[in-house]
Design an enzyme around this catalytic site. Sequence first.
Site, PDB file in Angstrom:
ATOM      1  N   GLU A   1       0.754  -1.182  -0.108  1.00 13.59           N
ATOM      2  CA  GLU A   1       0.000  -0.015  -0.050  1.00 13.59           C
ATOM      3  C   GLU A   1       0.914   1.136   0.082  1.00 13.59           C
ATOM      4  O   GLU A   1       0.547   2.080  -0.573  1.00 13.59           O
ATOM      5  CB  GLU A   1      -0.927  -0.093   1.178  1.00 13.59           C
ATOM      6  CG  GLU A   1      -1.835  -1.213   1.343  1.00 13.59           C
ATOM      7  CD  GLU A   1      -2.691  -1.251   0.025  1.00 13.59           C
ATOM      8  OE1 GLU A   1      -2.923  -0.310  -0.955  1.00 13.59           O
ATOM      9  OE2 GLU A   1      -3.166  -2.379  -0.261  1.00 13.59           O
TER      10      GLU A   1
ATOM     11  N   ASP B   1       3.850  -4.572  -5.392  1.00 12.30           N
ATOM     12  CA  ASP B   1       4.396  -6.076  -4.905  1.00 12.30           C
ATOM     13  C   ASP B   1       5.844  -5.797  -4.841  1.00 12.30           C
ATOM     14  O   ASP B   1       6.579  -6.349  -3.767  1.00 12.30           O
ATOM     15  CB  ASP B   1       3.846  -6.869  -5.941  1.00 12.30           C
ATOM     16  CG  ASP B   1       2.489  -7.336  -5.601  1.00 12.30           C
ATOM     17  OD1 ASP B   1       1.828  -6.837  -4.573  1.00 12.30           O
ATOM     18  OD2 ASP B   1       1.770  -8.053  -6.364  1.00 12.30           O
TER      19      ASP B   1
HETATM   20 ZN   LIG Z   1      -2.668  -2.762  -4.611  1.00 12.52          ZN
END
Ligand SMILES: [Zn+2]
Length: 724
Positions: A569, A633
């Site tokens: 995030e 990621d």
């Molecule tokens: Zn995401």
Amino acid sequence: MKRLLIPALLAAACSSGPQSKPATEAAAGATAAQTPPSPANPPGAATAGAPSPAPPAAGQPAAPTAPAPAASAAPATKEPPAIDESAMDKSVDPCTDFYQYACGGWLKRTPIPEDRASWGRGFSEILQRNEALLHDILEKNARGEADPANPFSQKVGDFYATCMDEQKAETASLQTLQGDLKRIDAIKDAKGLAKEVAVLQARGARAFFGFSSQQDFKDASQVIGGADQDGLGLPDRDYYLKDDARMKDLRALYQDHVAKMLLLLGTPELAAKQQAQTVMRIETALAKASMDKVERRDPIKIYHRVERAGLKKAAPNFAWDVYFQELGAPDVQAINVLVPGFFAGMDKLVAKKANLNDVKTYLRWKAVEAGGNALGKAFVEERFRLNKALTGAKALLPRWKRCVQMSDRALAEAVGRSFVKATIGDEGKAIAREIIEGVEGAFERNLAQVDWMDDAARAASKDKLRKINNKVAYPERWRDYSTMNIGKESLLANLEEAARFETKRDLDKIGKPVDRNDFQASPSAVNAYYDPSLNEMVFLAGIMQAPFFKTDAPQPANYGGLGLVVGHELTHGFDDEGRQFDGNGNLNEWWDKRVADSFKERAECVAKQYDGYTAVDDVKLNGHLTLGENIADIGGLKMALAALRQRRGGSLDSRTEHDFFVAFAQTWCTNYRPEAARLQAQTNPHSTAQWRVNGPATDNPEFAQAFSCKVGSPMAPQNRCTVW
Ligand SMILES: [Zn+2]
């Protein structure tokens, strides 16, 4: 526009990104029941639900339906161990395919439940436990047992009990729909049309377009209106426009589905078929006018602050003043028209008086589509036929699960009060905050190592990082549902009322100061999100459970799970979309051109890397559609590991590193039906699970070191993509 952790299609994880509304990554078609769009996009819980194209304008009625077995006890699964040796397949070389190494045992032994399109070890199993817990709460509320934590228990109980009464769906809900259809039939002119479009949208139907509040991209202190494309019944514009055999089949099936639904309502067969053709023609025209999903990821391309006057110019034949009056926002002038070309396309459809009957046919369909899952068995099964073709799910969710979803969607922050009492405690919140601070510290330390930035960009990034607002688990102030009227007769009437309430709540924000307390997803959602205009990260109570997080879990497991989610995030604030917004949430080029170009070059490396990954059969991932999620990621994995190392005093033994990487990978173990993998790859900004593990691990030199991978092996390439 928020970025979720997982695809809503699947049910839970993260989203971010600019949209008119924080568009959760709910877009994928599956159907977890979240109210507004929200966080990350986790693989996993794809259920049998209504495919949903754009972010639902307002409180969309949820999805699936099923032959109703009485409220059976939910088979709650037990919490999995943080690191599960038996889920691994140690016959696979981790340097060749780490996902198979970490998940192979689990993938082999775990079937996909009949009523799901995919099933994951992290997201889906938590979802299943949350479902069981919510079920328990709802059953108690329906029996009249009030929960002192929730002053709206009675409304929750009435909503759920009405939903569970299938007989009422057959009769009272159908009557509600017939009332909607009668109003549509009575439309006589442009004014009547605009008024009815407002009524339908406010009740959750996706008629033509969506209108909601949004922060002005370029002045985040202002809440304005946002008018956006919508109105499709298939998941994306490509489904109308692409010429391959599978898309053609799906179009034929959809048209047949529209006809069957109309037939069920009593339309004569020939007329039903003709009307379905009309619907298809209108939706295809809307699809052609819609902006492509990759283009929509660029906030500059969906920012046109042309105000109400500009909207009127784009679609002069639509009675906008009547529309806004009926919608309950008569004075709104400040408007971002996300896709002006869409409104020009829509205008052509409504311009000719001779087309009014066709437009009415389309609106009838939008009312039926929105209400279908709240009607009787035949309607629900017909809706499921479409969903089955799109996702591969083999069976409808049992009625109680569908009712859990609908109740949670309608009254998220009422049900949520009971939910959080039973799940996350104060101790859990404190440990989670410590992880968040640790990951933020790692990101800040890493900035000093980012050699493609200049000092000014580095300092401004540090400033943005410090301004990020973190929300953990549930809101400080809960939503007040006292003005929502829930009855005990018609499920569809209740869904429409919930949508009306949500539409009003949302539109009331326009012209007022930004509400920083607001949560854009249900507290029980297994997800998280980043919102660039608010510059905030939100971690919902639903995801703060094993295997992501547990108060007493080993640290490598909590950092590989929740730590990764936090890093993901956080990195969204600095991905290809998020980095265009400054620390105050304003869209603004706050980097020198040379720095921005260096970023783009590195991002392009990531896009190319993921373009090469196969989701299923002949379907590859779309590296530009998934770019923001993949950058998040890759950065997330790196930051989570650095935070763990710092927590342990600056170094890690090799066992701890192994455990961290395995725990990370095991939150993603997911089996997909081929249709679901295809749907996700074609419409969703999140890569499929295998690549959410292997992609970031491949780009992480510490992974290669931890598993002694030889340079040149598949998981340890000579050249890596590094953005952050
Ligand atoms: Zn995401």
